[in-house]
Scaffold this motif. Structure first.
Motif, PDB file in Angstrom:
ATOM      1  N   TRP A   1       0.860  -1.168   0.000  1.00 20.79           N
ATOM      2  CA  TRP A   1       0.000   0.000   0.000  1.00 20.79           C
ATOM      3  C   TRP A   1       0.896   1.217   0.000  1.00 20.79           C
ATOM      4  O   TRP A   1       1.993   1.197   0.557  1.00 20.79           O
ATOM      5  CB  TRP A   1      -0.855   0.055   1.259  1.00 20.79           C
ATOM      6  CG  TRP A   1      -1.805  -1.077   1.455  1.00 20.79           C
ATOM      7  CD1 TRP A   1      -2.246  -1.978   0.520  1.00 20.79           C
ATOM      8  CD2 TRP A   1      -2.445  -1.443   2.680  1.00 20.79           C
ATOM      9  NE1 TRP A   1      -3.117  -2.863   1.083  1.00 20.79           N
ATOM     10  CE2 TRP A   1      -3.260  -2.558   2.421  1.00 20.79           C
ATOM     11  CE3 TRP A   1      -2.411  -0.930   3.967  1.00 20.79           C
ATOM     12  CZ2 TRP A   1      -4.037  -3.161   3.398  1.00 20.79           C
ATOM     13  CZ3 TRP A   1      -3.176  -1.530   4.943  1.00 20.79           C
ATOM     14  CH2 TRP A   1      -3.984  -2.633   4.660  1.00 20.79           C
ATOM     15  N   ASP A   2       0.439   2.297  -0.605  1.00 24.84           N
ATOM     16  CA  ASP A   2       1.106   3.578  -0.432  1.00 24.84           C
ATOM     17  C   ASP A   2       0.290   4.371   0.591  1.00 24.84           C
ATOM     18  O   ASP A   2      -0.677   3.865   1.150  1.00 24.84           O
ATOM     19  CB  ASP A   2       1.270   4.310  -1.768  1.00 24.84           C
ATOM     20  CG  ASP A   2      -0.056   4.653  -2.442  1.00 24.84           C
ATOM     21  OD1 ASP A   2      -1.137   4.442  -1.842  1.00 24.84           O
ATOM     22  OD2 ASP A   2      -0.016   5.142  -3.579  1.00 24.84           O
ATOM     23  N   SER A   3       0.687   5.604   0.837  1.00 25.06           N
ATOM     24  CA  SER A   3       0.000   6.369   1.887  1.00 25.06           C
ATOM     25  C   SER A   3      -1.470   6.617   1.535  1.00 25.06           C
ATOM     26  O   SER A   3      -2.335   6.568   2.411  1.00 25.06           O
ATOM     27  CB  SER A   3       0.720   7.683   2.157  1.00 25.06           C
ATOM     28  OG  SER A   3       0.839   8.442   0.972  1.00 25.06           O
ATOM     29  N   ARG A   4      -1.770   6.825   0.271  1.00 23.74           N
ATOM     30  CA  ARG A   4      -3.176   7.044  -0.109  1.00 23.74           C
ATOM     31  C   ARG A   4      -4.012   5.786   0.108  1.00 23.74           C
ATOM     32  O   ARG A   4      -5.155   5.853   0.552  1.00 23.74           O
ATOM     33  CB  ARG A   4      -3.275   7.510  -1.552  1.00 23.74           C
ATOM     34  CG  ARG A   4      -2.758   8.910  -1.750  1.00 23.74           C
ATOM     35  CD  ARG A   4      -2.994   9.367  -3.184  1.00 23.74           C
ATOM     36  NE  ARG A   4      -2.253  10.571  -3.462  1.00 23.74           N
ATOM     37  CZ  ARG A   4      -2.771  11.792  -3.440  1.00 23.74           C
ATOM     38  NH1 ARG A   4      -4.034  11.950  -3.148  1.00 23.74           N
ATOM     39  NH2 ARG A   4      -2.026  12.834  -3.711  1.00 23.74           N
ATOM     40  N   GLU A   5      -3.435   4.637  -0.220  1.00 20.47           N
ATOM     41  CA  GLU A   5      -4.149   3.378  -0.014  1.00 20.47           C
ATOM     42  C   GLU A   5      -4.346   3.119   1.481  1.00 20.47           C
ATOM     43  O   GLU A   5      -5.388   2.640   1.914  1.00 20.47           O
ATOM     44  CB  GLU A   5      -3.406   2.220  -0.673  1.00 20.47           C
ATOM     45  CG  GLU A   5      -4.127   0.898  -0.605  1.00 20.47           C
ATOM     46  CD  GLU A   5      -5.410   0.837  -1.421  1.00 20.47           C
ATOM     47  OE1 GLU A   5      -6.209  -0.086  -1.185  1.00 20.47           O
ATOM     48  OE2 GLU A   5      -5.629   1.700  -2.299  1.00 20.47           O
TER      49      GLU A   5
ATOM     50  N   LYS B   1       6.618  -0.383   7.798  1.00 22.13           N
ATOM     51  CA  LYS B   1       6.708   0.671   6.791  1.00 22.13           C
ATOM     52  C   LYS B   1       8.118   0.731   6.224  1.00 22.13           C
ATOM     53  O   LYS B   1       9.086   0.380   6.897  1.00 22.13           O
ATOM     54  CB  LYS B   1       6.309   2.015   7.379  1.00 22.13           C
ATOM     55  CG  LYS B   1       7.137   2.440   8.577  1.00 22.13           C
ATOM     56  CD  LYS B   1       6.539   3.664   9.232  1.00 22.13           C
ATOM     57  CE  LYS B   1       7.173   3.997  10.552  1.00 22.13           C
ATOM     58  NZ  LYS B   1       6.864   3.066  11.622  1.00 22.13           N
TER      59      LYS B   1
ATOM     60  N   LYS C   1      10.472   3.379   3.568  1.00 28.43           N
ATOM     61  CA  LYS C   1      10.535   4.581   2.744  1.00 28.43           C
ATOM     62  C   LYS C   1      11.479   4.296   1.586  1.00 28.43           C
ATOM     63  O   LYS C   1      12.640   3.960   1.781  1.00 28.43           O
ATOM     64  CB  LYS C   1      11.003   5.785   3.547  1.00 28.43           C
ATOM     65  CG  LYS C   1      10.848   7.086   2.801  1.00 28.43           C
ATOM     66  CD  LYS C   1      11.040   8.274   3.704  1.00 28.43           C
ATOM     67  CE  LYS C   1      10.645   9.525   2.949  1.00 28.43           C
ATOM     68  NZ  LYS C   1      10.754  10.697   3.814  1.00 28.43           N
TER      69      LYS C   1
ATOM     70  N   LYS D   1       8.883   8.229  -0.926  1.00 30.71           N
ATOM     71  CA  LYS D   1       7.535   7.696  -0.765  1.00 30.71           C
ATOM     72  C   LYS D   1       7.515   6.550   0.241  1.00 30.71           C
ATOM     73  O   LYS D   1       8.400   5.713   0.253  1.00 30.71           O
ATOM     74  CB  LYS D   1       7.030   7.194  -2.130  1.00 30.71           C
ATOM     75  CG  LYS D   1       5.581   6.859  -2.162  1.00 30.71           C
ATOM     76  CD  LYS D   1       5.108   6.617  -3.594  1.00 30.71           C
ATOM     77  CE  LYS D   1       3.633   6.286  -3.600  1.00 30.71           C
ATOM     78  NZ  LYS D   1       3.104   6.140  -4.944  1.00 30.71           N
ATOM     79  N   TRP D   2       6.461   6.537   1.078  1.00 29.23           N
ATOM     80  CA  TRP D   2       6.277   5.464   2.055  1.00 29.23           C
ATOM     81  C   TRP D   2       5.494   4.321   1.428  1.00 29.23           C
ATOM     82  O   TRP D   2       4.518   4.537   0.709  1.00 29.23           O
ATOM     83  CB  TRP D   2       5.514   5.968   3.274  1.00 29.23           C
ATOM     84  CG  TRP D   2       6.345   6.797   4.185  1.00 29.23           C
ATOM     85  CD1 TRP D   2       6.340   8.152   4.287  1.00 29.23           C
ATOM     86  CD2 TRP D   2       7.306   6.320   5.134  1.00 29.23           C
ATOM     87  NE1 TRP D   2       7.236   8.551   5.238  1.00 29.23           N
ATOM     88  CE2 TRP D   2       7.851   7.439   5.779  1.00 29.23           C
ATOM     89  CE3 TRP D   2       7.766   5.056   5.487  1.00 29.23           C
ATOM     90  CZ2 TRP D   2       8.823   7.350   6.757  1.00 29.23           C
ATOM     91  CZ3 TRP D   2       8.738   4.957   6.468  1.00 29.23           C
ATOM     92  CH2 TRP D   2       9.256   6.094   7.088  1.00 29.23           C
ATOM     93  N   TYR D   3       5.932   3.092   1.730  1.00 31.41           N
ATOM     94  CA  TYR D   3       5.232   1.873   1.311  1.00 31.41           C
ATOM     95  C   TYR D   3       4.993   1.002   2.531  1.00 31.41           C
ATOM     96  O   TYR D   3       5.797   0.971   3.457  1.00 31.41           O
ATOM     97  CB  TYR D   3       6.050   1.085   0.287  1.00 31.41           C
ATOM     98  CG  TYR D   3       6.164   1.792  -1.033  1.00 31.41           C
ATOM     99  CD1 TYR D   3       5.168   1.649  -1.993  1.00 31.41           C
ATOM    100  CD2 TYR D   3       7.252   2.601  -1.319  1.00 31.41           C
ATOM    101  CE1 TYR D   3       5.262   2.293  -3.214  1.00 31.41           C
ATOM    102  CE2 TYR D   3       7.357   3.253  -2.533  1.00 31.41           C
ATOM    103  CZ  TYR D   3       6.356   3.103  -3.477  1.00 31.41           C
ATOM    104  OH  TYR D   3       6.451   3.745  -4.676  1.00 31.41           O
TER     105      TYR D   3
END
Length: 86
Positions: free
Chosen positions: A33-37, A61, A63, A67-69
């Motif tokens: 997932w990314d931060s929006r998900e 998490k 980075k 971007k964070w995943y």
């Protein structure tokens, strides 16, 4: 004695609909997932996520670049345990 008759056309239609539904569920299961998900899955804003659990050392998490995943399976498991403690 019991006699059952099945409308094969209707049965096939229902069967194919159920297969399509399950395939959509499988496709919806992401590896990361990314931060929006993460926001979408938790129904929380980014600020609330950060306030509530983001900085917890047990929250999975990574980075990459800027971007964070979040590993989907591990993040989901964490969130289910996290919500139980609230």
């Amino acid at each position: 004695m019991l006699n059952v008759q099945i409308n094969e056309i209707e049965f096939k239609k229902i069967y194919l609909e159920k297969i399509k539904e399950r395939l959509k569920e499988i496709d919806a299961e992401l590896v990361f997932w990314d931060s929006r998900e993460l926001e979408r899955r938790t129904c929380m804003s980014w600020n609330t996520i950060q306030k509530e659990f983001f900085f917890n050392s047990d929250f999975p998490k990574r980075k990459i670049g800027g971007k964070w995943y979040f590993p989907a399976k591990e993040a989901k498991e964490f969130l289910l345990l996290w919500i139980e403690t609230r």
